[in-house]
Write a protein that holds these residues in place. Structure first.
Motif, PDB file in Angstrom:
ATOM      1  N   MET A 164     -12.537  23.883 -56.076  1.00 42.04           N
ATOM      2  CA  MET A 164     -12.109  22.656 -56.709  1.00 42.04           C
ATOM      3  C   MET A 164     -12.432  21.451 -55.813  1.00 42.04           C
ATOM      4  O   MET A 164     -12.882  20.443 -56.319  1.00 42.04           O
ATOM      5  CB  MET A 164     -10.615  22.757 -57.011  1.00 42.04           C
ATOM      6  CG  MET A 164     -10.059  21.530 -57.623  1.00 42.04           C
ATOM      7  SD  MET A 164      -8.404  21.895 -58.207  1.00 42.04           S
ATOM      8  CE  MET A 164      -8.094  20.463 -59.114  1.00 42.04           C
ATOM      9  N   TYR A 165     -12.139  21.531 -54.502  1.00 43.71           N
ATOM     10  CA  TYR A 165     -12.448  20.452 -53.568  1.00 43.71           C
ATOM     11  C   TYR A 165     -13.640  20.871 -52.714  1.00 43.71           C
ATOM     12  O   TYR A 165     -13.761  22.044 -52.320  1.00 43.71           O
ATOM     13  CB  TYR A 165     -11.255  20.146 -52.661  1.00 43.71           C
ATOM     14  CG  TYR A 165     -10.058  19.563 -53.398  1.00 43.71           C
ATOM     15  CD1 TYR A 165     -10.004  18.217 -53.689  1.00 43.71           C
ATOM     16  CD2 TYR A 165      -8.995  20.378 -53.770  1.00 43.71           C
ATOM     17  CE1 TYR A 165      -8.900  17.682 -54.346  1.00 43.71           C
ATOM     18  CE2 TYR A 165      -7.899  19.853 -54.426  1.00 43.71           C
ATOM     19  CZ  TYR A 165      -7.856  18.510 -54.709  1.00 43.71           C
ATOM     20  OH  TYR A 165      -6.771  17.986 -55.358  1.00 43.71           O
ATOM     21  N   ALA A 166     -14.476  19.938 -52.404  1.00 44.01           N
ATOM     22  CA  ALA A 166     -15.645  20.221 -51.570  1.00 44.01           C
ATOM     23  C   ALA A 166     -15.206  20.528 -50.147  1.00 44.01           C
ATOM     24  O   ALA A 166     -14.222  19.970 -49.645  1.00 44.01           O
ATOM     25  CB  ALA A 166     -16.597  19.025 -51.583  1.00 44.01           C
ATOM     26  N   ASP A 167     -15.961  21.412 -49.482  1.00 43.90           N
ATOM     27  CA  ASP A 167     -15.622  21.802 -48.114  1.00 43.90           C
ATOM     28  C   ASP A 167     -15.650  20.607 -47.162  1.00 43.90           C
ATOM     29  O   ASP A 167     -14.821  20.523 -46.243  1.00 43.90           O
ATOM     30  CB  ASP A 167     -16.581  22.892 -47.626  1.00 43.90           C
ATOM     31  CG  ASP A 167     -16.322  24.235 -48.307  1.00 43.90           C
ATOM     32  OD1 ASP A 167     -15.206  24.431 -48.825  1.00 43.90           O
ATOM     33  OD2 ASP A 167     -17.229  25.085 -48.308  1.00 43.90           O
ATOM     34  N   ASP A 168     -16.591  19.700 -47.367  1.00 42.30           N
ATOM     35  CA  ASP A 168     -16.660  18.505 -46.502  1.00 42.30           C
ATOM     36  C   ASP A 168     -15.402  17.647 -46.646  1.00 42.30           C
ATOM     37  O   ASP A 168     -14.883  17.107 -45.668  1.00 42.30           O
ATOM     38  CB  ASP A 168     -17.906  17.669 -46.836  1.00 42.30           C
ATOM     39  CG  ASP A 168     -19.203  18.335 -46.421  1.00 42.30           C
ATOM     40  OD1 ASP A 168     -19.143  19.273 -45.595  1.00 42.30           O
ATOM     41  OD2 ASP A 168     -20.256  17.912 -46.909  1.00 42.30           O
ATOM     42  N   PHE A 169     -14.928  17.516 -47.890  1.00 41.92           N
ATOM     43  CA  PHE A 169     -13.721  16.736 -48.158  1.00 41.92           C
ATOM     44  C   PHE A 169     -12.520  17.373 -47.449  1.00 41.92           C
ATOM     45  O   PHE A 169     -11.733  16.696 -46.795  1.00 41.92           O
ATOM     46  CB  PHE A 169     -13.490  16.646 -49.668  1.00 41.92           C
ATOM     47  CG  PHE A 169     -12.226  15.940 -50.058  1.00 41.92           C
ATOM     48  CD1 PHE A 169     -12.112  14.560 -49.932  1.00 41.92           C
ATOM     49  CD2 PHE A 169     -11.137  16.638 -50.567  1.00 41.92           C
ATOM     50  CE1 PHE A 169     -10.943  13.899 -50.300  1.00 41.92           C
ATOM     51  CE2 PHE A 169      -9.973  15.993 -50.935  1.00 41.92           C
ATOM     52  CZ  PHE A 169      -9.884  14.624 -50.793  1.00 41.92           C
ATOM     53  N   LYS A 170     -12.410  18.706 -47.568  1.00 39.02           N
ATOM     54  CA  LYS A 170     -11.304  19.416 -46.913  1.00 39.02           C
ATOM     55  C   LYS A 170     -11.364  19.216 -45.399  1.00 39.02           C
ATOM     56  O   LYS A 170     -10.352  18.927 -44.762  1.00 39.02           O
ATOM     57  CB  LYS A 170     -11.372  20.911 -47.235  1.00 39.02           C
ATOM     58  CG  LYS A 170     -11.118  21.273 -48.674  1.00 39.02           C
ATOM     59  CD  LYS A 170     -11.293  22.785 -48.846  1.00 39.02           C
ATOM     60  CE  LYS A 170     -11.183  23.204 -50.283  1.00 39.02           C
ATOM     61  NZ  LYS A 170     -11.368  24.662 -50.447  1.00 39.02           N
ATOM     62  N   GLN A 208     -12.751  16.837 -43.712  1.00 37.08           N
ATOM     63  CA  GLN A 208     -12.443  15.441 -43.354  1.00 37.08           C
ATOM     64  C   GLN A 208     -10.934  15.214 -43.325  1.00 37.08           C
ATOM     65  O   GLN A 208     -10.402  14.603 -42.396  1.00 37.08           O
ATOM     66  CB  GLN A 208     -13.104  14.490 -44.363  1.00 37.08           C
ATOM     67  CG  GLN A 208     -12.779  13.043 -44.125  1.00 37.08           C
ATOM     68  CD  GLN A 208     -13.274  12.143 -45.261  1.00 37.08           C
ATOM     69  OE1 GLN A 208     -13.914  12.602 -46.197  1.00 37.08           O
ATOM     70  NE2 GLN A 208     -12.961  10.867 -45.159  1.00 37.08           N
ATOM     71  N   LEU A 209     -10.228  15.711 -44.337  1.00 35.92           N
ATOM     72  CA  LEU A 209      -8.767  15.535 -44.376  1.00 35.92           C
ATOM     73  C   LEU A 209      -8.094  16.301 -43.235  1.00 35.92           C
ATOM     74  O   LEU A 209      -7.137  15.810 -42.639  1.00 35.92           O
ATOM     75  CB  LEU A 209      -8.207  15.981 -45.725  1.00 35.92           C
ATOM     76  CG  LEU A 209      -8.562  15.104 -46.927  1.00 35.92           C
ATOM     77  CD1 LEU A 209      -7.815  15.591 -48.160  1.00 35.92           C
ATOM     78  CD2 LEU A 209      -8.236  13.654 -46.674  1.00 35.92           C
ATOM     79  N   LEU A 237      -5.205  15.987 -37.862  1.00 34.44           N
ATOM     80  CA  LEU A 237      -5.085  16.439 -36.477  1.00 34.44           C
ATOM     81  C   LEU A 237      -4.901  15.292 -35.498  1.00 34.44           C
ATOM     82  O   LEU A 237      -4.619  15.521 -34.328  1.00 34.44           O
ATOM     83  CB  LEU A 237      -6.313  17.281 -36.095  1.00 34.44           C
ATOM     84  CG  LEU A 237      -6.462  18.592 -36.880  1.00 34.44           C
ATOM     85  CD1 LEU A 237      -7.731  19.307 -36.461  1.00 34.44           C
ATOM     86  CD2 LEU A 237      -5.247  19.479 -36.680  1.00 34.44           C
ATOM     87  N   VAL A 238      -5.038  14.065 -35.970  1.00 35.26           N
ATOM     88  CA  VAL A 238      -4.824  12.901 -35.107  1.00 35.26           C
ATOM     89  C   VAL A 238      -3.325  12.796 -34.830  1.00 35.26           C
ATOM     90  O   VAL A 238      -2.514  12.815 -35.773  1.00 35.26           O
ATOM     91  CB  VAL A 238      -5.353  11.610 -35.772  1.00 35.26           C
ATOM     92  CG1 VAL A 238      -5.005  10.393 -34.948  1.00 35.26           C
ATOM     93  CG2 VAL A 238      -6.852  11.717 -36.019  1.00 35.26           C
ATOM     94  N   ILE A 278      -5.459  23.201 -43.194  1.00 28.97           N
ATOM     95  CA  ILE A 278      -5.416  23.064 -41.734  1.00 28.97           C
ATOM     96  C   ILE A 278      -5.417  24.447 -41.099  1.00 28.97           C
ATOM     97  O   ILE A 278      -6.167  24.711 -40.147  1.00 28.97           O
ATOM     98  CB  ILE A 278      -4.172  22.246 -41.300  1.00 28.97           C
ATOM     99  CG1 ILE A 278      -4.308  20.789 -41.755  1.00 28.97           C
ATOM    100  CG2 ILE A 278      -3.960  22.315 -39.785  1.00 28.97           C
ATOM    101  CD1 ILE A 278      -3.053  19.961 -41.608  1.00 28.97           C
ATOM    102  N   VAL A 279      -4.603  25.375 -41.625  1.00 27.46           N
ATOM    103  CA  VAL A 279      -4.546  26.736 -41.099  1.00 27.46           C
ATOM    104  C   VAL A 279      -5.873  27.452 -41.354  1.00 27.46           C
ATOM    105  O   VAL A 279      -6.401  28.150 -40.482  1.00 27.46           O
ATOM    106  CB  VAL A 279      -3.358  27.506 -41.732  1.00 27.46           C
ATOM    107  CG1 VAL A 279      -3.385  28.975 -41.343  1.00 27.46           C
ATOM    108  CG2 VAL A 279      -2.038  26.860 -41.328  1.00 27.46           C
TER     109      VAL A 279
END
Length: 109
Positions: free
Chosen positions: A1-7, A9-10, A15-16, A39-40
């Motif tokens: 559903m969501y692109a790997d690049d988008f994931k 990036q988020l 992580l900041v 994140i996991v």
């Protein structure tokens, strides 16, 4: 559903230090629980729980209240008669001032 690049990036944004996962997810229309899963999945541990501080409670000392007799419920009257002189005092009496008056009366004899 969501692109790997988008994931990815988020995940990097989350992580900041100081970044809120929930706020980041809301800003991008992604549920915070889903974002935590990403994140996991990207090999990062979930954000650690905030450290709790030790709290010690101490009982406060009881409030000091005047004894019941210190607050008269009815008007107080003190009447003193010395050497034919009558002194009548109403209300609360300042002991120091009363002493001055009685000393003056005692010297008149």
């Amino acid at each position: 559903m969501y692109a790997d690049d988008f994931k990815a990036q988020l995940v990097r944004q989350c992580l900041v230090p100081g970044t809120s996962v929930a706020a980041t997810g809301m800003a991008h229309g992604v549920n915070a629980n889903l974002l935590r899963r990403w994140i996991v999945m990207h090999g990062h541990a979930a954000a650690p729980a905030p450290a709790l501080l030790q709290v010690t409670l101490q009982a406060s000392p009881p409030a000091r209240t005047p004894p019941p007799c210190a607050v008269p419920s009815e008007p107080q009257v003190i009447e003193i008669e010395i050497h034919g002189v009558r002194v009548r005092l109403h209300g609360q009496v300042d002991a120091q001032r009363l002493g001055v008056v009685l000393d003056a009366l005692a010297r008149r004899t």
